[in-house]
Write a protein that holds these residues in place. Structure first.
Motif, PDB file in Angstrom:
ATOM      1  N   ALA A 294      14.003 -27.083  -9.031  1.00  0.00           N
ATOM      2  CA  ALA A 294      13.320 -27.670 -10.314  1.00  0.00           C
ATOM      3  C   ALA A 294      12.131 -28.634  -9.703  1.00  0.00           C
ATOM      4  O   ALA A 294      11.076 -28.705 -10.059  1.00  0.00           O
ATOM      5  N   GLU A 295      12.691 -29.461  -8.752  1.00  0.00           N
ATOM      6  CA  GLU A 295      11.545 -30.519  -8.227  1.00  0.00           C
ATOM      7  C   GLU A 295      10.459 -29.648  -7.461  1.00  0.00           C
ATOM      8  O   GLU A 295       9.182 -29.973  -7.468  1.00  0.00           O
TER       9      GLU A 295
ATOM     10  N   GLU B 167       9.536 -26.380  -8.018  1.00  0.00           N
ATOM     11  CA  GLU B 167       8.556 -25.884  -8.909  1.00  0.00           C
ATOM     12  C   GLU B 167       7.646 -26.662  -9.701  1.00  0.00           C
ATOM     13  O   GLU B 167       6.361 -26.537  -9.923  1.00  0.00           O
ATOM     14  N   THR B 168       8.041 -27.957 -10.031  1.00  0.00           N
ATOM     15  CA  THR B 168       7.091 -28.857 -10.739  1.00  0.00           C
ATOM     16  C   THR B 168       6.169 -29.219  -9.725  1.00  0.00           C
ATOM     17  O   THR B 168       4.823 -29.128 -10.210  1.00  0.00           O
TER      18      THR B 168
ATOM     19  N   ALA C  55       3.735 -26.629  -8.911  1.00  0.00           N
ATOM     20  CA  ALA C  55       2.555 -26.621 -10.206  1.00  0.00           C
ATOM     21  C   ALA C  55       1.600 -27.878  -9.849  1.00  0.00           C
ATOM     22  O   ALA C  55       0.553 -27.799 -10.095  1.00  0.00           O
ATOM     23  N   ALA C  56       1.995 -29.127  -9.909  1.00  0.00           N
ATOM     24  CA  ALA C  56       1.028 -29.915  -9.384  1.00  0.00           C
ATOM     25  C   ALA C  56       0.052 -30.152  -8.446  1.00  0.00           C
ATOM     26  O   ALA C  56      -1.126 -30.280  -8.562  1.00  0.00           O
TER      27      ALA C  56
END
Ligand code: SAM
Length: 251
Positions: free
Chosen positions: A217-218, A220-221, A224-225
């Motif tokens: 999850a970290e 992927e986030t 994206a950033a």
């Protein structure tokens, strides 16, 4: 880290590629410090897929033994290289498969933070090197964790990096206990991608062992950033990593 238990070997070469001219320039910096005339046998300790092995053989005009504990990494090194100056052995740096006093130089690129027992590796370097032999290290150091290019997008990566990297003082202690003296220690910025979108796509491959340790999850986030940041960053602004070039010499 046991690379064979991760997906890093699958994407290492694509995710960690360094242009040939840049690799040659890094290795030539070491050669300027060590000289080349007395160096004909090099151990590339933790050689991985052999990213630096051929460049070492070329710049030093030397035989290079790549030593690597991951069977998936060394299989790629063997498959890619058929240069007779290069050979590869599957073993950890804590148990080098070489005779005493048989090597002139030991090279380690981005390996320090993966070693199970750095002190045992320093002892093995002492055993494997001839008198006057050199250990050449290319690594990021804990002293400069704040310069990593993705700290702002992956909030927990700083702790992961801090837990694994050594400080310069720790490294000097580890090698100093076996009679190695510090011959040179220089800090450089190494380009790791020509621009931020290329950097984001390299990180997307998760071939960086720190990034590989993040939760999905970290990751992927943060990715994206990073891609978002790449949209507004100047196209000619490279992503850079601060690394130390360290040379120890055996008395
Ligand atoms: C970031 S990669 C660097 C590979 C290569 N030196 C390069 O610069 O491309 C780290 C390598 O260290 C290896 N490694 C992990 N533990 C090791 C150990 N105890 N002794 C030697 N190498 C080790 C890993 O398997 C991996 O191939």
């Amino acid at each position: 880290m046991d690379y064979d238990r991760t997906s890093v070997p699958d994407s290492y070469d694509a995710g960690r590629e360094i242009a040939d001219d840049k690799k040659r320039a890094f290795v030539a910096e070491f050669a300027q410090i060590t000289g080349t005339s007395d160096i004909s046998k090099i151990i590339d300790l933790g050689c991985g897929t052999g990213r630096f092995s051929a460049t070492l053989a070329d710049v030093f005009d030397a035989d290079v033994l790549g030593v690597e504990p991951s069977s998936r990494m060394i299989a790629q090194a063997r498959e890619k290289h058929d240069d007779p100056r290069l050979s590869f052995a599957e073993a950890p740096g804590e148990a080098l498969p070489v005779e005493d006093s048989s090597a002139d130089m030991i090279f380690m690129s981005m390996v320090l933070h993966h070693l199970k027992d750095p002190s045992r590796v320093a002892l093995e370097c002492w055993r494997a090197l001839r008198a006057g032999g050199m250990v050449c290290i290319r690594n990021s150091m804990a002293d400069e964790v704040g310069t990593y290019p993705y700290l702002d997008v992956f909030p927990s990566i700083r702790t992961i990096i801090e837990r694994q990297l050594m400080t310069r003082a720790q490294l000097v202690d580890v090698f100093g206990q076996y009679g190695f003296s510090l011959k040179a220690n220089e800090t450089r910025w190494h380009d790791i991608a020509p621009n931020w979108s290329a950097f984001a796509e390299k990180m997307a491959l998760r071939a960086d062992s720190f990034v590989a340790q993040l939760s999905d999850a970290e990751f992927e986030t943060g990715l994206a950033a990073l891609r978002e940041k790449a949209l507004t960053a100047p196209q000619d602004e490279s992503a850079r990593l601060r690394v130390d070039l360290i040379v120890f010499q055996l008395d």
